[in-house]
Design an enzyme around this catalytic site. Structure first.
Site, PDB file in Angstrom:
ATOM      1  N   ASN A 147      -1.061  -2.973  -0.879  1.00 23.14           N
ATOM      2  CA  ASN A 147      -2.213  -2.619  -1.708  1.00 23.14           C
ATOM      3  C   ASN A 147      -1.797  -2.112  -3.075  1.00 23.14           C
ATOM      4  OD1 ASN A 147      -4.750  -3.099  -0.468  1.00 23.14           O
ATOM      5  ND2 ASN A 147      -4.178  -1.637   1.144  1.00 23.14           N
ATOM      6  N   CYS A 169      -6.055  -9.435   3.317  1.00 21.73           N
ATOM      7  CA  CYS A 169      -6.467  -8.080   3.718  1.00 21.73           C
ATOM      8  C   CYS A 169      -6.988  -8.110   5.144  1.00 21.73           C
ATOM      9  CB  CYS A 169      -7.570  -7.611   2.786  1.00 21.73           C
ATOM     10  SG  CYS A 169      -8.444  -6.132   3.328  1.00 21.73           S
ATOM     11  N   ASP A 170      -6.801  -7.006   5.865  1.00 27.29           N
ATOM     12  CA  ASP A 170      -7.249  -6.978   7.257  1.00 27.29           C
ATOM     13  C   ASP A 170      -8.637  -6.381   7.457  1.00 27.29           C
ATOM     14  OD1 ASP A 170      -6.934  -4.296   6.841  1.00 27.29           O
ATOM     15  OD2 ASP A 170      -5.589  -3.950   8.518  1.00 27.29           O
ATOM     16  N   HIS A 200     -11.759  -5.697  -0.876  1.00 32.18           N
ATOM     17  CA  HIS A 200     -12.432  -4.416  -0.593  1.00 32.18           C
ATOM     18  C   HIS A 200     -13.750  -4.326  -1.350  1.00 32.18           C
ATOM     19  CE1 HIS A 200      -8.526  -2.153   0.837  1.00 32.18           C
ATOM     20  NE2 HIS A 200      -8.804  -3.228   1.548  1.00 32.18           N
ATOM     21  N   TYR A 264     -15.871  -0.977   2.400  1.00 33.65           N
ATOM     22  CA  TYR A 264     -15.361  -0.320   1.184  1.00 33.65           C
ATOM     23  C   TYR A 264     -16.422  -0.153   0.106  1.00 33.65           C
ATOM     24  CZ  TYR A 264     -10.468   0.138   2.470  1.00 33.65           C
ATOM     25  OH  TYR A 264      -9.295   0.544   3.056  1.00 33.65           O
TER      26      TYR A 264
HETATM   27  P1  NAD Z   1       4.413   3.555   4.318  1.00 33.89           P
HETATM   28  O1  NAD Z   1       4.605   4.466   3.159  1.00 33.89           O
HETATM   29  O2  NAD Z   1       4.564   4.057   5.697  1.00 33.89           O
HETATM   30  O3  NAD Z   1       5.410   2.312   4.159  1.00 33.89           O
HETATM   31  C1  NAD Z   1       5.687   1.682   2.982  1.00 33.89           C
HETATM   32  C2  NAD Z   1       7.187   1.448   2.848  1.00 33.89           C
HETATM   33  O4  NAD Z   1       7.409   0.741   1.617  1.00 33.89           O
HETATM   34  C3  NAD Z   1       8.028   2.724   2.770  1.00 33.89           C
HETATM   35  O5  NAD Z   1       9.020   2.718   3.752  1.00 33.89           O
HETATM   36  C4  NAD Z   1       8.623   2.684   1.371  1.00 33.89           C
HETATM   37  O6  NAD Z   1       9.915   3.231   1.282  1.00 33.89           O
HETATM   38  C5  NAD Z   1       8.618   1.199   1.072  1.00 33.89           C
HETATM   39  N1  NAD Z   1       8.682   0.870  -0.347  1.00 33.89           N
HETATM   40  C6  NAD Z   1       8.061   1.487  -1.378  1.00 33.89           C
HETATM   41  N2  NAD Z   1       8.352   0.881  -2.529  1.00 33.89           N
HETATM   42  C7  NAD Z   1       9.177  -0.151  -2.243  1.00 33.89           C
HETATM   43  C8  NAD Z   1       9.813  -1.142  -3.019  1.00 33.89           C
HETATM   44  N3  NAD Z   1       9.641  -1.205  -4.355  1.00 33.89           N
HETATM   45  N4  NAD Z   1      10.615  -2.048  -2.400  1.00 33.89           N
HETATM   46  C9  NAD Z   1      10.791  -1.989  -1.062  1.00 33.89           C
HETATM   47  N5  NAD Z   1      10.195  -1.078  -0.274  1.00 33.89           N
HETATM   48  C10 NAD Z   1       9.399  -0.157  -0.851  1.00 33.89           C
HETATM   49  O7  NAD Z   1       2.956   2.914   4.114  1.00 33.89           O
HETATM   50  P2  NAD Z   1       1.931   2.293   5.158  1.00 33.89           P
HETATM   51  O8  NAD Z   1       0.784   3.216   5.317  1.00 33.89           O
HETATM   52  O9  NAD Z   1       2.617   1.839   6.361  1.00 33.89           O
HETATM   53  O10 NAD Z   1       1.358   1.052   4.333  1.00 33.89           O
HETATM   54  C11 NAD Z   1       2.160   0.033   3.811  1.00 33.89           C
HETATM   55  C12 NAD Z   1       1.366  -0.854   2.898  1.00 33.89           C
HETATM   56  O11 NAD Z   1       0.509  -1.709   3.628  1.00 33.89           O
HETATM   57  C13 NAD Z   1       0.464  -0.130   1.918  1.00 33.89           C
HETATM   58  O12 NAD Z   1       0.474  -0.806   0.678  1.00 33.89           O
HETATM   59  C14 NAD Z   1      -0.891  -0.245   2.544  1.00 33.89           C
HETATM   60  O13 NAD Z   1      -1.912  -0.063   1.612  1.00 33.89           O
HETATM   61  C15 NAD Z   1      -0.793  -1.647   3.060  1.00 33.89           C
HETATM   62  N6  NAD Z   1      -1.782  -2.059   4.062  1.00 33.89           N
HETATM   63  C16 NAD Z   1      -2.561  -3.105   3.720  1.00 33.89           C
HETATM   64  C17 NAD Z   1      -3.483  -3.588   4.584  1.00 33.89           C
HETATM   65  C18 NAD Z   1      -4.363  -4.700   4.128  1.00 33.89           C
HETATM   66  O14 NAD Z   1      -5.359  -4.966   4.693  1.00 33.89           O
HETATM   67  N7  NAD Z   1      -4.067  -5.399   3.040  1.00 33.89           N
HETATM   68  C19 NAD Z   1      -3.616  -3.001   5.854  1.00 33.89           C
HETATM   69  C20 NAD Z   1      -2.799  -1.933   6.191  1.00 33.89           C
HETATM   70  C21 NAD Z   1      -1.866  -1.464   5.275  1.00 33.89           C
HETATM   71  C1  G6P Z   2      -7.768  -1.067   5.934  1.00 38.12           C
HETATM   72  C2  G6P Z   2      -7.614  -1.813   4.647  1.00 38.12           C
HETATM   73  C3  G6P Z   2      -6.240  -1.610   4.088  1.00 38.12           C
HETATM   74  C4  G6P Z   2      -5.957  -0.137   3.927  1.00 38.12           C
HETATM   75  C5  G6P Z   2      -6.128   0.580   5.242  1.00 38.12           C
HETATM   76  C6  G6P Z   2      -6.041   2.081   5.020  1.00 38.12           C
HETATM   77  O1  G6P Z   2      -6.984  -1.641   6.930  1.00 38.12           O
HETATM   78  O2  G6P Z   2      -7.866  -3.180   4.760  1.00 38.12           O
HETATM   79  O3  G6P Z   2      -6.157  -2.286   2.875  1.00 38.12           O
HETATM   80  O4  G6P Z   2      -4.666   0.070   3.445  1.00 38.12           O
HETATM   81  O5  G6P Z   2      -7.379   0.291   5.788  1.00 38.12           O
HETATM   82  O6  G6P Z   2      -5.886   2.704   6.218  1.00 38.12           O
HETATM   83  P1  G6P Z   2      -5.310   4.181   6.338  1.00 38.12           P
HETATM   84  O7  G6P Z   2      -5.339   4.388   7.807  1.00 38.12           O
HETATM   85  O8  G6P Z   2      -3.919   4.153   5.752  1.00 38.12           O
HETATM   86  O9  G6P Z   2      -6.235   5.069   5.579  1.00 38.12           O
HETATM   87 MN    MN Z   3      -7.235  -4.164   2.793  1.00 34.59          MN
END
Ligand code: NAD
Ligand code: G6P
Ligand code: MN
Length: 441
Positions: A147, A169-170, A200, A264
């Site tokens: 994101n 996106c999920d 979103h 969202y």
């Molecule tokens: P998190 O902080 O647990 O994990 C992210 C990891 O990325 C960390 O280990 C961090 O060190 C690493 N990181 C940061 N910058 C980096 C870089 N430049 N190169 C390599 N690694 C790097 O976060 P999380 O809560 O597990 O979420 C991870 C991502 O997934 C977030 O961007 C979140 O918004 C996204 N997400 C998206 C969806 C979706 O629907 N699109 C759903 C769930 C999570």
């Molecule tokens: C949904 C969205 C993701 C977002 C997440 C946040 O899955 O699609 O884009 O990152 O919710 O969840 P959290 O549990 O980290 O608030």
């Molecule tokens: Mn999303």
């Protein structure tokens, strides 16, 4: 069947173990010969990496596994990058959420000023990963769900137009699972949907079963009373704050009963309500750090301490199977219909042709084909024009280093009441993000 090699970028993510187990559960549909983790925080990744190494040795010893912070090692000989990085990690998410709240503006991971700040951090990190992938595995595909996906997608459209990147996106997937249950079906895969919007920021205008029966009336009846609240037993978003978001969809729906909304939208349409229900001392980032992050890292440490993943506390992230569907669609040309974030180019007839929109696409080995969504109503069009402009101005600001553009982006966000408040929030965010943002002049 062809067997793929995958790099999970953001190996230290709280979602990594769930995705790995989900991949193992789907090996019959999507065979894997190698999994690598890549992260730029070696210490964080090591805990998850060591635990997954033990788990994979026990459950799928045929899969080659490694984790590294070295780009060459990580991105050589791969077919797919599954990217879920969080630039600045939860410490910065916490500031994204709390700084706007100082000025009674909502603080959210991907919406409003917090989402803009996160976008300014993410763009560089994602571009770097695309470049590594193209350098070491030029034929690979990046499946990005890092994101804020809307801003990241606009940045890749502008700065890496020819790269093999699919942004996804999920949230719609999660909502569709609830809709399917509300409609009395077993799975979202029993439905065909039409959906349009930005990431979103979108609406369903048709949901039918495979016989063509219209499911919208039944789902609407439920949403009008309960929002998307529906007891499915085990579910990813179980925290109280997520329940509130699912429930609030009732009020979002009331504003346009012709469509069904993405959850969202509450942040844009009921920002006063969101601010009233926020706690500046304990935001969603705190909830996640206390909850998911602690649980996942403790489960990983337990595996390492015991030397086995038997009876471990890692759980499959079943709803993340959309990522397998996407990889499979490319690997095996399945032409599966999926919602992707893609350049509009007329798919929504009366909307900015360069906007990155979220719409159904057919995915195959050459990438995606967009389905036409026709004309959209004035209400949605108005909201989307404003929001897409915010996203574009953020990318302009990142590319040119323009303070002015970012101030405009902040001011244009529907979540921010005035240019003066936008400026105050922006100035605080600049201070907090010194390490991560390009310098603005
Ligand atoms: P998190 O902080 O647990 O994990 C992210 C990891 O990325 C960390 O280990 C961090 O060190 C690493 N990181 C940061 N910058 C980096 C870089 N430049 N190169 C390599 N690694 C790097 O976060 P999380 O809560 O597990 O979420 C991870 C991502 O997934 C977030 O961007 C979140 O918004 C996204 N997400 C998206 C969806 C979706 O629907 N699109 C759903 C769930 C999570
Ligand atoms: C949904 C969205 C993701 C977002 C997440 C946040 O899955 O699609 O884009 O990152 O919710 O969840 P959290 O549990 O980290 O608030
Ligand atoms: Mn999303």
């Amino acid at each position: 069947m062809k067997s793929s090699s995958i790099t999970i970028a953001g190996g230290g993510s709280t979602f990594t173990p769930g995705i790995v187990i989900m991949l193992l559960d789907n090996l019959d549909k999507f065979p894997i010969r190698q999994i690598k983790f890549y992260d730029n925080d070696g210490d964080r990744q090591e805990v998850i990496g060591k635990a997954c190494e033990i788990l994979l040795k026990e459950r799928a010893p045929q899969i080659k596994f490694s984790y590294t912070t070295d780009p060459e090692e990580a991105f050589t000989d791969i077919d797919f990058v599954m990217a879920h990085i969080r630039v600045g990690k939860y410490a910065m998410r916490e500031l994204d959420e709390k700084i706007p709240l100082r000025y009674k503006v909502l603080g959210q991971e991907t919406c409003g000023p917090g989402g803009i700040a996160y976008g300014m951090r993410s763009i560089g990190g994602i571009l770097e990963i695309i470049d590594f992938m193209e350098k070491y595995s030029p034929n690979a595909w990046m499946l990005n769900y890092s994101n804020p996906a809307a801003i990241v997608a606009e940045a890749t459209r502008r700065l890496r137009p020819d790269s093999r990147v699919l942004n996804i996106c999920d949230m719609p997937v999660g909502i569709e699972e609830l809709m399917a249950r509300i409609a009395g079906l077993n799975s979202r895969k029993e439905m065909d949907v039409r959906y349009y919007g930005l990431n979103h920021f979108g609406w369903w205008n048709s949901i039918r079963d495979k016989q063509g029966n219209d499911l919208m009336p039944k789902i609407k009846e439920h949403v009008a009373k309960y929002g998307y609240t529906f007891d499915m037993g085990h579910h990813q978003h179980v925290d109280a704050s997520w329940n509130d978001t699912f429930h609030k969809a009732k009020d979002v729906f009331a504003l346009d009963p012709d469509t069904l909304p993405n959850t969202y939208l509450k942040y844009y349409l009921f920002q006063d309500y969101v601010v009233e229900h926020s706690d500046i001392e304990f935001s969603r980032a705190n909830e996640v750090m206390e909850g998911r992050e602690k649980t996942v890292f403790k489960a990983a440490q337990d595996i390492i301490d015991k030397g086995t993943a038997k009876d471990c506390n890692f759980h499959p992230d079943e709803h993340a199977s959309y990522i397998v569907d996407l990889a499979r669609a490319i690997a095996f040309n399945t032409k599966e219909r999926m919602l992707l974030i893609v350049e509009n180019e007329g798919a929504i007839e009366n909307f900015d042709s360069t906007g990155m929109v979220e719409i159904p696409c057919l995915v195959g080995s050459e990438g995606y084909e967009k389905l036409s969504m026709g004309k959209i109503p004035q209400f949605q069009k108005g909201l989307m024009e404003q929001q897409v402009s915010v996203e574009k101005l953020v990318v302009d600001a990142w590319i040119t280093g323009s303070y002015q553009k970012l101030w405009q982006a902040m001011t244009l966000s529907k979540t921010v009441p005035s240019a003066s408040i936008a400026k105050k929030i922006l100035d605080d965010l600049i201070e907090a993000n010194k390490e991560y943002w390009p310098e603005l002049n």
